[in-house]
Design a protein around this motif. Structure first.
Motif: not given
Length: 232
Positions: A90-107
């Motif tokens: 994902x990062x090599x394809x140009x994404x700026x950040x990566x979040x794995x489910x499940x996650x906290x909405x505040x994050x």
């Protein structure tokens, strides 16, 4: 601030939309990769929240196509896949950040705020001057359509030049960026590697693009170099 959410799970898309609207964002929803790509191409968003596992086009492919089209909107990728290889892709394809489910909405909110503060930053998928180009993700190099095989150190040097075409890079700068601190600054290791790099990217193609600036260092010509009839 307008955010595009590309998510095929209706419950997750609805949750994200409601939560972001409550935070003051304007939100658009796309339910598959093709729709998301079209939306991101047709409207200027402040950020894109992009799921990886999508119908039509994967999130990876959407991101690749956006960057290939020189659309630099900040992209936050969401996925249930926690494998390191997926995050790297994902990062090599140009994404700026990566979040794995499940996650906290505040994050998620905090990461979006950070990306939006940064704004669109050009991060081309490939670096190129003239017909010489490299792919930073795969660390491969081409002159025209022909691939040029480089060692790891030769590649590091070339990428440094391609990131600053036309600029004179001193031996000290090249040592600092391409070697560790074990090398003696007076060593000729830079000159040796430049000679082998030049033979691979220039001489075999009859081109002169990597120039020596006497008494200072080296420069990659911003115009891509010129043909050398003598093919030295």
């Amino acid at each position: 601030m307008r955010v595009l959410i590309v998510e095929d799970e209706p419950k997750m898309a609805g949750l994200l939309r409601r939560s972001l609207v409550e935070e003051g964002y304007a939100v658009d929803i796309a339910s598959d990769g093709a729709e998301g790509f079209g939306a991101a191409m047709s409207r200027a968003y402040d950020a894109v929240v992009l799921d990886v596992m999508l119908p039509e086009l994967s999130g990876f492919e959407v991101c690749r196509r956006l960057r290939g089209s020189e659309v630099w909107v900040p992209v936050l990728m969401l996925t249930a896949r926690a494998a390191v290889e997926d995050r790297i892709t994902g990062l090599d394809d140009g994404a700026d950040d990566y979040l794995t489910k499940p996650f906290h909405l505040k994050e998620l909110f905090a990461r979006l705020r950070a990306l939006i503060r940064r704004g669109p930053v050009p991060r081309p998928a490939q670096l190129a001057v003239g017909d010489l180009h490299v792919d930073p993700a795969s660390r491969r190099c081409w002159r025209g359509e022909e691939e040029v095989l480089l060692t790891a150190k030769e590649y590091s040097l070339l990428e440094e030049f391609l990131r600053r075409p036309g600029a004179v890079l001193t031996r000290e700068i090249l040592l600092e960026h391409c070697w560790d601190f074990a090398y003696e600054p007076r060593s000729n290791v830079v000159d040796v590697h430049i000679r082998t790099l030049r033979s691979k990217i220039d001489r075999r193609f009859g081109v002169r693009s990597l120039e020596t600036v006497r008494g200072t260092g080296y420069r990659l010509r911003a115009d891509g170099g010129r043909a050398d009839a003598r093919r030295r």
